[in-house]
Design a protein around this motif. Sequence first.
Motif, PDB file in Angstrom:
ATOM      1  N   ARG A 284      27.424  68.579 118.902  1.00 44.06           N
ATOM      2  CA  ARG A 284      27.563  68.292 117.470  1.00 44.06           C
ATOM      3  C   ARG A 284      28.684  69.113 116.851  1.00 44.06           C
ATOM      4  N   LYS A 285      28.779  70.394 117.298  1.00 47.22           N
ATOM      5  CA  LYS A 285      29.816  71.261 116.754  1.00 47.22           C
ATOM      6  C   LYS A 285      31.197  70.738 117.133  1.00 47.22           C
ATOM      7  N   LYS A 286      31.336  70.297 118.388  1.00 49.07           N
ATOM      8  CA  LYS A 286      32.619  69.764 118.840  1.00 49.07           C
ATOM      9  C   LYS A 286      32.995  68.508 118.072  1.00 49.07           C
ATOM     10  N   ARG A 287      32.002  67.645 117.863  1.00 48.42           N
ATOM     11  CA  ARG A 287      32.267  66.422 117.107  1.00 48.42           C
ATOM     12  C   ARG A 287      32.665  66.738 115.676  1.00 48.42           C
ATOM     13  N   ALA A 288      31.983  67.738 115.097  1.00 52.18           N
ATOM     14  CA  ALA A 288      32.296  68.125 113.722  1.00 52.18           C
ATOM     15  C   ALA A 288      33.716  68.674 113.624  1.00 52.18           C
ATOM     16  N   LEU A 289      34.091  69.504 114.616  1.00 53.45           N
ATOM     17  CA  LEU A 289      35.439  70.060 114.628  1.00 53.45           C
ATOM     18  C   LEU A 289      36.493  68.962 114.809  1.00 53.45           C
ATOM     19  N   ALA A 290      36.176  68.029 115.715  1.00 57.91           N
ATOM     20  CA  ALA A 290      37.106  66.922 115.940  1.00 57.91           C
ATOM     21  C   ALA A 290      37.249  66.080 114.692  1.00 57.91           C
ATOM     22  N   GLY A 291      36.106  65.836 114.024  1.00 58.38           N
ATOM     23  CA  GLY A 291      36.153  65.059 112.793  1.00 58.38           C
ATOM     24  C   GLY A 291      36.931  65.766 111.702  1.00 58.38           C
ATOM     25  N   SER A 292      36.755  67.092 111.605  1.00 62.12           N
ATOM     26  CA  SER A 292      37.485  67.873 110.603  1.00 62.12           C
ATOM     27  C   SER A 292      38.976  67.849 110.895  1.00 62.12           C
ATOM     28  N   GLY A 293      39.319  67.965 112.191  1.00 65.41           N
ATOM     29  CA  GLY A 293      40.732  67.927 112.571  1.00 65.41           C
ATOM     30  C   GLY A 293      41.370  66.595 112.249  1.00 65.41           C
ATOM     31  N   ALA A 294      40.639  65.531 112.526  1.00 66.58           N
ATOM     32  CA  ALA A 294      41.160  64.195 112.233  1.00 66.58           C
ATOM     33  C   ALA A 294      41.334  63.996 110.736  1.00 66.58           C
ATOM     34  N   ALA A 295      40.360  64.491 109.967  1.00 59.52           N
ATOM     35  CA  ALA A 295      40.439  64.356 108.511  1.00 59.52           C
ATOM     36  C   ALA A 295      41.629  65.140 107.962  1.00 59.52           C
ATOM     37  N   LEU A 296      41.846  66.343 108.527  1.00 56.70           N
ATOM     38  CA  LEU A 296      42.982  67.156 108.086  1.00 56.70           C
ATOM     39  C   LEU A 296      44.300  66.451 108.396  1.00 56.70           C
ATOM     40  N   ALA A 297      44.412  65.891 109.612  1.00 54.32           N
ATOM     41  CA  ALA A 297      45.631  65.189 110.003  1.00 54.32           C
ATOM     42  C   ALA A 297      45.890  63.995 109.092  1.00 54.32           C
ATOM     43  N   LEU A 298      44.834  63.251 108.797  1.00 56.80           N
ATOM     44  CA  LEU A 298      44.986  62.103 107.912  1.00 56.80           C
ATOM     45  C   LEU A 298      45.393  62.541 106.506  1.00 56.80           C
ATOM     46  N   GLY A 299      44.816  63.666 106.070  1.00 57.09           N
ATOM     47  CA  GLY A 299      45.162  64.170 104.743  1.00 57.09           C
ATOM     48  C   GLY A 299      46.619  64.593 104.657  1.00 57.09           C
ATOM     49  N   LEU A 300      47.083  65.273 105.699  1.00 56.18           N
ATOM     50  CA  LEU A 300      48.480  65.686 105.726  1.00 56.18           C
ATOM     51  C   LEU A 300      49.409  64.476 105.756  1.00 56.18           C
ATOM     52  N   ALA A 301      49.034  63.492 106.579  1.00 57.41           N
ATOM     53  CA  ALA A 301      49.854  62.283 106.666  1.00 57.41           C
ATOM     54  C   ALA A 301      49.893  61.546 105.339  1.00 57.41           C
ATOM     55  N   ALA A 302      48.748  61.469 104.680  1.00 58.07           N
ATOM     56  CA  ALA A 302      48.695  60.767 103.400  1.00 58.07           C
ATOM     57  C   ALA A 302      49.472  61.515 102.325  1.00 58.07           C
ATOM     58  N   GLY A 303      49.483  62.842 102.409  1.00 62.84           N
ATOM     59  CA  GLY A 303      50.150  63.632 101.389  1.00 62.84           C
ATOM     60  C   GLY A 303      51.647  63.767 101.585  1.00 62.84           C
ATOM     61  N   TYR A 304      52.135  63.550 102.794  1.00 64.28           N
ATOM     62  CA  TYR A 304      53.555  63.774 103.073  1.00 64.28           C
ATOM     63  C   TYR A 304      54.493  63.001 102.146  1.00 64.28           C
ATOM     64  N   PRO A 305      54.305  61.677 101.969  1.00 63.85           N
ATOM     65  CA  PRO A 305      55.267  60.945 101.134  1.00 63.85           C
ATOM     66  C   PRO A 305      55.370  61.487  99.711  1.00 63.85           C
ATOM     67  N   CYS A 306      54.254  61.946  99.151  1.00 63.03           N
ATOM     68  CA  CYS A 306      54.256  62.400  97.761  1.00 63.03           C
ATOM     69  C   CYS A 306      54.567  63.890  97.620  1.00 63.03           C
ATOM     70  N   LEU A 307      54.083  64.701  98.552  1.00 62.26           N
ATOM     71  CA  LEU A 307      54.145  66.146  98.377  1.00 62.26           C
ATOM     72  C   LEU A 307      55.290  66.827  99.113  1.00 62.26           C
ATOM     73  N   TRP A 308      55.674  66.320 100.293  1.00 59.67           N
ATOM     74  CA  TRP A 308      56.632  67.049 101.123  1.00 59.67           C
ATOM     75  C   TRP A 308      57.881  66.263 101.492  1.00 59.67           C
ATOM     76  N   ARG A 309      57.875  64.961 101.264  1.00 66.01           N
ATOM     77  CA  ARG A 309      59.006  64.158 101.736  1.00 66.01           C
ATOM     78  C   ARG A 309      60.311  64.558 101.051  1.00 66.01           C
ATOM     79  N   HIS A 310      60.285  64.762  99.758  1.00 67.55           N
ATOM     80  CA  HIS A 310      61.513  65.131  99.054  1.00 67.55           C
ATOM     81  C   HIS A 310      62.083  66.427  99.616  1.00 67.55           C
ATOM     82  N   ALA A 311      61.212  67.405  99.858  1.00 67.34           N
ATOM     83  CA  ALA A 311      61.669  68.680 100.419  1.00 67.34           C
ATOM     84  C   ALA A 311      62.230  68.487 101.827  1.00 67.34           C
ATOM     85  N   CYS A 312      61.642  67.586 102.577  1.00 64.73           N
ATOM     86  CA  CYS A 312      62.117  67.293 103.924  1.00 64.73           C
ATOM     87  C   CYS A 312      63.514  66.683 103.892  1.00 64.73           C
ATOM     88  N   LEU A 313      63.745  65.772 102.966  1.00 60.12           N
ATOM     89  CA  LEU A 313      65.027  65.063 102.914  1.00 60.12           C
ATOM     90  C   LEU A 313      66.125  65.873 102.223  1.00 60.12           C
TER      91      LEU A 313
END
Length: 210
Positions: free
Chosen positions: A2-31
Motif C-alpha cells: 500500500r505504501k509503495k502504491r501510495a508513493l507511486a500515486g503521489s509521484g504520478a500526481a506530482l508529475a502531472l501537476g508539473l506538466a500541467a503547470g509548465y505552460p502557464c508557470l514556467w514556459r515563458h522563463a524557459c523560452l
Amino acid sequence: MRKKRALAGSGAALALGLAAGYPCLWRHACLTWGATAVEVHREMPGDALLPTAPLVTTRAVTVGAGPAEIWPWLVQMGPGRGGAYTYDWIENLMGLDMHSADRILPEFQDLGLGDTMRLGRNGPVMEVAGLDSGHALVFRSQDGAWVWSFGLYPSRHGTRLVSRNRIQPPDPSPLYRLFSLYVMEPGSLVMERRMLLGIKQRAEEPIAGR
C-alpha cells in the motif's frame, strides 16, 4: 504494498501537476532564459526571414568581454568546425559531430554569406543568411523552417550575447505539439544555456589571463 502504491500515486500526481503547470508557470522563463523584457521584444536581424514563426525563443548572457573577443567564437561554430560549446556527448548521440574548441581556430574564421553546414547526416542544412562582423550572425535552414540569430550588444558590464530561434514546427499534429512543448523546449534550454555560458567562459578567459 500500500505504501509503495501510495508513493507511486503521489509521484504520478506530482508529475502531472508539473506538466500541467509548465505552460502557464514556467514556459515563458524557459523560452526567455537570461533575457530582459527589452531583449525579448526587440527586433533582431533575421526576424524578417520567418516573421510568423509560432515558436520563438530569446536567451541571453552577459559576457565580460567586448564584441571583438566574442565574435571569433561565434563564426567558428558548427559540426567539424569549432563545435557548439555545449554538451558534446549529447550532440554526438544525435550524430552531429560536435567537438567544442577551447581556442580560436584561424582556419574557420572566414565565414561568409551563403556558406552552409549540415547538422548531422539527416539534419537540416543551415545557411549563413546574415553577417555583420562584431554585431550579428544569422543562420537559416534551407527549408526555411528555422532561423537562428546571434546579436552582440555592448553594455555597462561588457557585451550582451543574445540568441534567438524562430521555428516553424514541421508537424502540426497535436502529438508533435505536445512533444515539442514538454521535451524539445526544455531540452533546448538545457543545451542553449550551456552554449551561451560556454561562449562566455571562452571569451572571458584571455581577459582573466588564463
